[in-house]
Design an enzyme around this catalytic site. Structure first.
Site, PDB file in Angstrom:
ATOM      1  N   LYS A 241       0.856  -1.192   0.000  1.00 31.67           N
ATOM      2  CA  LYS A 241       0.000   0.000   0.000  1.00 31.67           C
ATOM      3  C   LYS A 241       0.890   1.238   0.000  1.00 31.67           C
ATOM      4  O   LYS A 241       1.396   1.677   1.037  1.00 31.67           O
ATOM      5  CB  LYS A 241      -0.937   0.042   1.217  1.00 31.67           C
TER       6      LYS A 241
ATOM      7  N   GLU B 155      -1.196   7.390  -0.600  1.00 29.80           N
ATOM      8  CA  GLU B 155      -2.342   7.661  -1.474  1.00 29.80           C
ATOM      9  C   GLU B 155      -2.055   8.751  -2.515  1.00 29.80           C
ATOM     10  O   GLU B 155      -2.678   8.789  -3.577  1.00 29.80           O
ATOM     11  CB  GLU B 155      -3.588   8.027  -0.645  1.00 29.80           C
TER      12      GLU B 155
ATOM     13  N   GLY C 237       7.143   5.498   7.448  1.00 31.18           N
ATOM     14  CA  GLY C 237       6.277   6.671   7.503  1.00 31.18           C
ATOM     15  C   GLY C 237       6.479   7.413   8.811  1.00 31.18           C
ATOM     16  O   GLY C 237       7.550   7.337   9.419  1.00 31.18           O
ATOM     17  N   GLY C 238       5.457   8.104   9.243  1.00 27.40           N
ATOM     18  CA  GLY C 238       5.572   8.998  10.389  1.00 27.40           C
ATOM     19  C   GLY C 238       5.474   8.259  11.725  1.00 27.40           C
ATOM     20  O   GLY C 238       4.937   7.150  11.824  1.00 27.40           O
TER      21      GLY C 238
ATOM     22  N   GLY D  83       3.291   5.037  12.977  1.00 29.34           N
ATOM     23  CA  GLY D  83       4.075   3.882  13.415  1.00 29.34           C
ATOM     24  C   GLY D  83       3.627   3.380  14.780  1.00 29.34           C
ATOM     25  O   GLY D  83       3.495   2.174  15.000  1.00 29.34           O
TER      26      GLY D  83
ATOM     27  N   GLU E  77      10.243   2.041  10.033  1.00 29.56           N
ATOM     28  CA  GLU E  77      11.218   3.042   9.568  1.00 29.56           C
ATOM     29  C   GLU E  77      10.527   4.391   9.696  1.00 29.56           C
ATOM     30  O   GLU E  77       9.699   4.758   8.847  1.00 29.56           O
ATOM     31  CB  GLU E  77      11.576   2.786   8.093  1.00 29.56           C
TER      32      GLU E  77
ATOM     33  N   CYS F  30      13.720  11.685   5.260  1.00 31.56           N
ATOM     34  CA  CYS F  30      13.729  11.226   6.659  1.00 31.56           C
ATOM     35  C   CYS F  30      15.048  11.554   7.335  1.00 31.56           C
ATOM     36  O   CYS F  30      15.094  11.828   8.526  1.00 31.56           O
ATOM     37  CB  CYS F  30      13.455   9.728   6.712  1.00 31.56           C
TER      38      CYS F  30
HETATM   39  N1  LIG Z   1      13.134   5.957   8.219  1.00 34.73           N
HETATM   40  C1  LIG Z   1      13.030   6.006   6.902  1.00 34.73           C
HETATM   41  O1  LIG Z   1      13.783   5.376   6.172  1.00 34.73           O
HETATM   42  C2  LIG Z   1      11.984   6.888   6.274  1.00 34.73           C
HETATM   43  C3  LIG Z   1      11.963   7.026   4.873  1.00 34.73           C
HETATM   44  C4  LIG Z   1      11.011   7.850   4.287  1.00 34.73           C
HETATM   45  C5  LIG Z   1      10.087   8.532   5.084  1.00 34.73           C
HETATM   46  N2  LIG Z   1      10.127   8.373   6.426  1.00 34.73           N
HETATM   47  C6  LIG Z   1       9.190   9.125   7.267  1.00 34.73           C
HETATM   48  O2  LIG Z   1       7.893   9.144   6.691  1.00 34.73           O
HETATM   49  C7  LIG Z   1       7.186  10.299   7.133  1.00 34.73           C
HETATM   50  C8  LIG Z   1       6.489  10.966   5.984  1.00 34.73           C
HETATM   51  O3  LIG Z   1       5.673  10.083   5.317  1.00 34.73           O
HETATM   52  P1  LIG Z   1       4.072  10.142   5.366  1.00 34.73           P
HETATM   53  O4  LIG Z   1       3.618  11.518   5.659  1.00 34.73           O
HETATM   54  O5  LIG Z   1       3.588   9.452   4.150  1.00 34.73           O
HETATM   55  O6  LIG Z   1       3.802   9.244   6.644  1.00 34.73           O
HETATM   56  P2  LIG Z   1       2.421   8.648   7.139  1.00 34.73           P
HETATM   57  O7  LIG Z   1       2.716   7.931   8.407  1.00 34.73           O
HETATM   58  O8  LIG Z   1       1.359   9.662   7.147  1.00 34.73           O
HETATM   59  O9  LIG Z   1       2.008   7.620   5.983  1.00 34.73           O
HETATM   60  C9  LIG Z   1       2.867   6.582   5.573  1.00 34.73           C
HETATM   61  C10 LIG Z   1       2.021   5.470   4.955  1.00 34.73           C
HETATM   62  O10 LIG Z   1       1.188   4.923   5.969  1.00 34.73           O
HETATM   63  C11 LIG Z   1      -0.144   4.885   5.510  1.00 34.73           C
HETATM   64  N3  LIG Z   1      -1.024   4.913   6.680  1.00 34.73           N
HETATM   65  C12 LIG Z   1      -1.411   5.975   7.412  1.00 34.73           C
HETATM   66  N4  LIG Z   1      -2.235   5.562   8.407  1.00 34.73           N
HETATM   67  C13 LIG Z   1      -2.350   4.214   8.299  1.00 34.73           C
HETATM   68  C14 LIG Z   1      -3.075   3.210   9.015  1.00 34.73           C
HETATM   69  N5  LIG Z   1      -3.848   3.514  10.064  1.00 34.73           N
HETATM   70  N6  LIG Z   1      -2.971   1.921   8.624  1.00 34.73           N
HETATM   71  C15 LIG Z   1      -2.191   1.592   7.564  1.00 34.73           C
HETATM   72  N7  LIG Z   1      -1.505   2.496   6.828  1.00 34.73           N
HETATM   73  C16 LIG Z   1      -1.577   3.802   7.199  1.00 34.73           C
HETATM   74  C17 LIG Z   1      -0.240   6.075   4.583  1.00 34.73           C
HETATM   75  O11 LIG Z   1      -1.363   5.987   3.757  1.00 34.73           O
HETATM   76  C18 LIG Z   1       1.076   5.934   3.846  1.00 34.73           C
HETATM   77  O12 LIG Z   1       0.976   4.934   2.878  1.00 34.73           O
HETATM   78  C19 LIG Z   1       8.231  11.199   7.768  1.00 34.73           C
HETATM   79  O13 LIG Z   1       8.120  11.133   9.158  1.00 34.73           O
HETATM   80  C20 LIG Z   1       9.545  10.576   7.309  1.00 34.73           C
HETATM   81  O14 LIG Z   1      10.640  10.842   8.155  1.00 34.73           O
HETATM   82  C21 LIG Z   1      11.041   7.567   7.039  1.00 34.73           C
HETATM   83  C1  LIG Z   2      15.832   6.616   3.132  1.00 32.60           C
HETATM   84  N1  LIG Z   2      15.981   7.793   2.231  1.00 32.60           N
HETATM   85  C2  LIG Z   2      17.093   8.586   2.694  1.00 32.60           C
HETATM   86  C3  LIG Z   2      16.246   7.325   0.887  1.00 32.60           C
HETATM   87  C4  LIG Z   2      14.762   8.541   2.150  1.00 32.60           C
HETATM   88  C5  LIG Z   2      14.244   9.055   3.390  1.00 32.60           C
HETATM   89  O1  LIG Z   2      13.287   9.796   3.384  1.00 32.60           O
END
Ligand SMILES: NC(=O)c1ccc[n+]([C@@H]2O[C@H](COP(=O)([O-])OP(=O)(O)OC[C@H]3O[C@@H](n4cnc5c(N)ncnc54)[C@H](O)[C@@H]3O)[C@@H](O)[C@H]2O)c1
Ligand SMILES: C[N+](C)(C)CC=O
Length: 492
Positions: A174, A177, A227-228, A232, A249, A283
């Site tokens: 998934k 969106e 994700g966030g 998480g 992550e 991230c």
């Molecule tokens: N650590 C890493 O490698 C890494 C890499 C890229 C992004 N990120 C982090 O991702 C965040 C930004 O991404 P975002 O705004 O898309 O994050 P988000 O948590 O809002 O969404 C991430 C994903 O989770 C899904 N999601 C949201 N609620 C859910 C639920 N209840 N059940 C299942 N899926 C759900 C979203 O639709 C999306 O596909 C930032 O905090 C960034 O630091 C981390």
């Molecule tokens: C993991 N990286 C650095 C590729 C993307 C993070 O948002």
């Protein structure tokens, strides 16, 4: 109907007919309409993955053949790089050249796991006696939910899809969106390459709706989430009920420590990259500049001067050096975060406002530098996920380390100095999953990536990135079975 969900080997529309229009964040232009799944579609995808996994149709394929499919995918991606990169740029607003680089990295990731799968022979265990043969074999975990964000849509998905396939799992992907198109292209290619029906499934739609069953459903064995932090936490709570394996992550608030004996120009240039590449929607962005007091004034003045010159623009604007934020809502969130920091006492040195004029139709935010910040302020603690960098200063190595570790996150960090002993020492003391010395941002498919503390747990990439998708089974064979006599036979 768009038919953009891929379930059980078929391209289908959402059960309830839901759709979503995707727009380019650079100018708001319409990109395409895709299906918007509901939990009913996700249920179908999970069931399909369960059936496929339980049938053994993929796990029984020799690991080397599973690896071959990944190698073929890498080759197709290299051939169709520009098509994939264009799709990624239209969804994200990211510069086309950056999307092209991402596609190269993704192909390398598929290659890496393709080769690793072929060489994954388990391990012979020395049982300490000739009468026992003991070995560890690696088996797939089962049905994996792969949930990914919008900032590096296909890259973050690739870090999950490639090892999940290599290990013989079935999965439901998934993507975020707002950025579905490279996931659609990827599933099309995997289908063409012969991934059996049901092994890979694609669900598009909002997290709280389409994504909700993925962390609660009893047929899911593992959730791998990028994700966030807030999402998480929710997924970890949900997964606990059925003791699913979960890999997280999450975000970062990444320190970039610059000592006075660093190569000044290199450190300055990289401080800009650290904070403003992809408009800070990274991230591992170097959002906390921690600079030695004796050079701080000159370093920050030059940083501000350079940040003010960064050219913003759309993905296909050759003059653009960075692009828009993903949405109006996200841009507003970044702005609110900056305003809160200023209200708490930070000094705005540049930026702090939306793009204007030619940029007004997109979701642009100007590169922003905040100094005179103090630890405890929200701008120093929380992730902005936008083009915002705060400046702190230090006078000793201990102070630099203490400031850099003073965060509830622990994803990545950097240290700049020409003193090799000092950089190694500081790298050892920093509590973050990746440390760069005299660099910022590079990652390698063969090196583990992941967070300490609230940046998550589990690792992607490297051998551990494959092991995440495997069970380790111990097979212990007694080569000379005999009566033990532990329980005497009282019937005799
Ligand atoms: N650590 C890493 O490698 C890494 C890499 C890229 C992004 N990120 C982090 O991702 C965040 C930004 O991404 P975002 O705004 O898309 O994050 P988000 O948590 O809002 O969404 C991430 C994903 O989770 C899904 N999601 C949201 N609620 C859910 C639920 N209840 N059940 C299942 N899926 C759900 C979203 O639709 C999306 O596909 C930032 O905090 C960034 O630091 C981390
Ligand atoms: C993991 N990286 C650095 C590729 C993307 C993070 O948002």
């Amino acid at each position: 109907m768009p038919n953009t969900l891929f379930i059980d080997g078929k391209w289908v529309s959402a059960v309830n007919g839901g759709t979503r229009k995707i727009h380019n964040p650079a100018d708001g232009s319409f990109v395409a309409e895709v299906d918007e799944a509901s939990p009913a579609d996700t249920e179908l995808a999970i069931k399909a993955a369960r059936r496929a996994f339980d049938s053994g149709v993929w796990s029984s394929v020799p690991a080397s053949e599973r690896g071959d499919l990944l190698l073929k995918f890498a080759a197709v991606l290299r051939e169709r790089k520009d098509e994939f990169a264009k799709a990624e740029s239209l969804d994200t607003g990211k510069r086309f050249v950056e999307s092209q680089i991402d596609m190269d990295d993704i192909a390398n990731c598929f290659d890496y796991f393709g080769k690793l799968a072929a060489n994954d022979a388990g391990r012979v265990v020395d049982a300490g006696t000739d009468t026992v043969a003991s070995k560890i074999v690696h088996e797939p975990i089962g049905v994996c939910a792969l949930i990914t964000p919008w900032n590096y849509p296909l890259l973050q998905a690739a870090w999950k899809i490639a090892p999940a396939i290599a290990a013989g799992n079935a999965f439901v992907l998934k993507p975020a969106e707002l950025t579905p198109h490279t996931a659609i292209l990827t599933m099309q290619v995997l289908e063409e390459l012969g991934l059996p029906a049901g092994v890979g499934n694609l669900i598009l739609g909002a997290g709280a709706d389409a994504g909700a069953p993925l962390s609660t459903h009893e047929d899911i064995d593992m959730v791998s989430f990028t994700g966030g932090l807030v999402t998480g936490r929710l997924l970890a709570r949900n997964a606990a009920d059925s003791i699913k394996k979960i890999a997280l992550e999450l975000g970062g608030k990444n320190p970039n420590v610059v000592f006075a004996d660093a190569d000044f120009e290199a450190a300055l240039d990289n401080a800009l990259n650290a904070a403003f590449v992809h408009s800070g929607q990274v991230c591992s962005a170097g959002a906390r500049l921690i600079v030695e007091e004796s050079i701080a004034e000159e370093f920050v003045n030059r940083l501000v001067e350079r940040a003010e010159q960064i050219r913003l623009g759309g993905p296909f604007d050759d003059n653009a050096e960075t692009g828009p934020l993903i949405s109006a809502a996200h841009r507003d969130k970044v702005h609110a975060y900056v305003e809160k920091g200023i209200a708490e006492g930070a000094r705005l040195r540049c930026g702090g406002k939306f793009g204007e004029g030619d940029l007004a139709d997109g979701f642009y935010y100007l590169p922003t530098v905040l100094d005179q910040v103090k630890r405890g302020m929200s701008v120093v603690s929380d992730e902005a996920f936008g083009p915002v960098v705060t400046v702190e200063t230090f006078s000793t190595v201990d102070e630099a380390v203490e400031i850099a570790n003073d965060t509830y996150y622990g994803l990545a960090g950097a240290v700049w100095s020409q003193d090799a002993g000092k950089t190694q020492l500081v790298a050892q003391r920093l509590r973050h999953g990746t440390i760069w010395i005299n660099d910022f941002h590079p990652y390698l498919p063969q090196a583990e990536w992941g967070g300490y503390k609230q940046s998550g747990f589990g690792r992607e990439l490297g051998p551990t990135g494959l092991a995440e998708y495997q069970e380790a089974k111990h097979i212990y064979q007694n080569l000379e079975p005999a009566v033990t006599g532990w329980f005497p036979d009282h019937t005799k």
